[in-house]
Design an enzyme around this catalytic site. Structure first.
Site, mmCIF file in Angstrom:
data_model
loop_
_atom_site.group_PDB
_atom_site.id
_atom_site.type_symbol
_atom_site.label_atom_id
_atom_site.label_comp_id
_atom_site.label_asym_id
_atom_site.label_seq_id
_atom_site.Cartn_x
_atom_site.Cartn_y
_atom_site.Cartn_z
ATOM 1 N N LYS A 113 60.342 18.317 38.478
ATOM 2 C CA LYS A 113 62.105 17.261 38.858
ATOM 3 C C LYS A 113 61.543 16.305 38.422
ATOM 4 O O LYS A 113 61.034 15.674 37.853
ATOM 5 C CB LYS A 113 61.554 17.845 39.922
ATOM 6 N N SER A 138 67.531 20.215 46.748
ATOM 7 C CA SER A 138 67.811 19.686 45.529
ATOM 8 C C SER A 138 66.833 19.841 44.054
ATOM 9 O O SER A 138 67.014 19.478 43.167
ATOM 10 C CB SER A 138 67.888 18.377 45.950
ATOM 11 N N SER A 169 64.497 20.867 50.066
ATOM 12 C CA SER A 169 65.029 20.627 49.078
ATOM 13 C C SER A 169 63.699 21.309 48.095
ATOM 14 O O SER A 169 64.388 21.677 47.129
ATOM 15 C CB SER A 169 65.428 19.607 47.834
#
Lengths: 93, 475
Positions: free
Chosen positions: B71, B146, B170
């Site tokens: 990420k 997210s 997330s």
């Protein structure tokens, strides 16, 4: 929330927004506060606030030189620098 | 290819790390779902060469020779780290985060950084400055957020593992919406050093993979005590991969009374009911537990997370790093314009909410009350875990939904995290895994466990995945 409160809030958060957008921002914030306000009905007077889920312990390190001086790398990341300094617009006239 | 097969191919020398990286890079170049923000072909090939040349050193490490996507919230030394924001579009960190360092040492090769909601604020991956990510199962739908890019990356079979972060769901919510397995560890199990902060008291990094096996191996790599993160736990070391086959016996699993009254859609509820029979079929016992406080978690979260966000993001002022608005004549305007131009609307909204709830006059009514709700949720979990080993519930209220839904009803978007937020408030570990398939889309279910019970969460999920096939389905 009224327009004066919003202006103060924008200043505290150091965010600019065109005055034309203010009614829409107020509407969006109010919408979120409507969701949050559902907790106001709970009587939690006997509970202590919790700011971290786990018990925190102090972490200390030895006071020794770890050779992590990365001055050049950090200055290279700044939008503007001069010699050993970060550059910003003039603060004092 | 699943993680276990991918790693075995390297270990048995059926494929070199370099060949694995080349395969992944080809898939990244063909990606049309906007999963990635940056790829790092040159560095990845160099790292693969290093691993191939040191085969003996890496052949038994947890992630030997496996390509990974991180990420874009984890700082990578000398490589751009944007956090999905214009503010950090050109930020090149001078150091690696602990997660990156640990994954490198475990033998994985970073091939790309994945797209994400800006500063991890969002549940649909639509707040990214670099554009929305599409769901691999249906490109008109969101992948969740997210960590939407990270979940989509594994679902689309580009890499077999990826890293994410979970502040209010997330990891688990995008795992559910994309049909992969994702684990949020106990707060403090994985170091937050070098992970760009959103809400420091809840942010926690964790693994994605198709199955519990991949998550266990990646968690073995990610978790370590780190003195650079003062909230990192000095817990007893566990090897999650080897504990996958541990026999924990018949478990008492808590199911929440009247959970259907929370607005969960019928298809998700049907999958949940089917999974309950799978659990009893495996010899576990279900016990109804009362958790009427659960829905208050969302109120607490949308005070505490914006409050910590307003504080954490005050560092972005255009002086030391990140975006700077041009032609500003004084310092005050420099701050104001930089932040107005550099942050997206959702981030600015949360900064304003956070600033408001922390300001004099509102602190007690909002921030303090939210912290008391947080205590109430933690106390409730502690009381439930005196009686059951795990809690089982759906991960989300809905399956993957259409893009642009946030514009019509932002509070509905916030409520997407209703079932994931409580674990973050209490700092508990939780795992989401595919537990059904409806409308040609995956459904996710989640276990929440007691502190540091990741071994139990992973082993229980692993046992389910031995007798079900939902995690094997591909878009």
């Amino acid at each position: 929330m009224d327009k004066i409160e919003l202006k103060n809030l924008l200043f505290l958060a150091r965010i600019n927004a065109d005055e034309k957008e203010h009614p829409e921002i107020i509407k969006k914030l109010q919408n979120t506060f409507n969701l949050i306000d559902e907790m106001q009905d709970l009587d939690l007077s006997d509970l202590e606030p919790l700011n971290n889920p786990l018990e925190l312990n102090n972490v200390s390190r030895k006071d020794e030189n770890n050779n992590r001086n990365k001055k050049k790398e950090f200055l290279d990341n700044s939008p503007e620098s001069d010699d050993d300094y970060f550059t910003v617009p003039k603060i004092i006239e | 290819m699943n993680f276990k097969d991918q790693r075995e191919k390297f270990r048995s020398k059926a494929i070199s790390a370099k060949e694995a990286v080349k395969e992944a890079m080809q898939k990244i170049k063909n990606d049309n779902l906007n999963i990635f923000i940056n790829d790092f072909e040159t560095q990845a090939l160099k790292q693969a060469d290093y691993i191939d040349n040191n085969f003996e050193k890496f052949k038994n490490t947890p992630l030997s020779g496996v390509p990974i996507a991180h990420k874009d919230i984890f700082c990578t030394n000398g490589l751009k780290t944007t956090c999905g924001s214009k503010m950090l579009e050109n930020f090149v960190p001078p150091y690696d985060s602990t997660v990156i360092k640990n994954c490198n040492e475990a033998g994985s090769i970073m091939v790309a950084k994945t797209n994400m909601d800006e500063f991890a604020m969002g549940s649909s991956n639509e707040t990214s400055y670099f554009g929305a990510v599409s769901n691999p199962w249906n490109s008109d739908l969101v992948p969740g957020g997210s960590s939407g890019g990270a979940a989509a990356c594994v679902a689309a079979d580009i890499t077999s593992i990826s890293t994410g972060t979970d502040t209010g769901g997330s990891i688990r919510q995008p795992a559910a919406l994309c049909g992969v397995t994702g684990l949020k560890p106990t707060y403090g199990l994985v170091s937050r050093w070098g992970m760009i902060a959103f809400c420091s008291s809840m942010d926690q990094a964790g693994p994605f993979s198709r199955d519990a096996f991949g998550c266990a191996a990646l968690l073995d790599a990610m978790a370590s005590y780190d003195e650079k993160d003062s909230t990192c736990s000095k817990r007893i070391e566990k090897n999650f991969e080897s504990l996958l086959t541990e026999n924990f016996g018949s478990l008492k699993i808590g199911v929440i009374k009247n959970i259907d009254s929370l607005g969960i859609n019928t298809d998700v509820m049907q999958s949940y009911e089917t999974s309950k029979s799978v659990l009893t079929g495996l010899g576990h016992k279900l016990k109804e537990v009362d958790f009427s406080e659960l829905s208050s978690g969302i109120c607490s979260y949308y005070v505490i997370a914006p409050a910590e966000c307003s504080s954490n993001l005050s560092r972005f002022d255009g002086v030391k790093y990140g975006y700077r608005a041009s032609n500003q004549k004084d310092i005050s305007n420099l701050y104001m314009e930089t932040r107005s131009e550099g942050f997206g609307d959702e981030v600015k909204k949360r900064i304003l909410i956070g600033t408001h709830v922390l300001s004099a006059g509102f602190y007690d009514a909002y921030y303090l009350q939210a912290q008391k709700v947080r205590r109430m949720i933690k106390n409730k979990f502690e009381s439930i875990f005196k009686d059951v080993d795990l809690i089982f519930m759906p991960t989300t209220l809905d399956q993957a939904f259409e893009k642009n839904r946030k514009d019509s009803d932002p509070n509905r978007m916030y409520k997407e995290d209703l079932l994931t937020i409580p674990a973050n408030l209490a700092g508990l570990p939780a795992i989401s895994f595919p537990n059904g398939f409806k409308n040609s889309l995956p459904v996710g279910g989640q276990f929440v466990g007691n502190y540091f019970s990741e071994d139990l969460l992973l082993a229980t999920t692993h046992k389910i995945q031995e007798v079900t096939d939902w995690h094997k389905m591909t878009p």
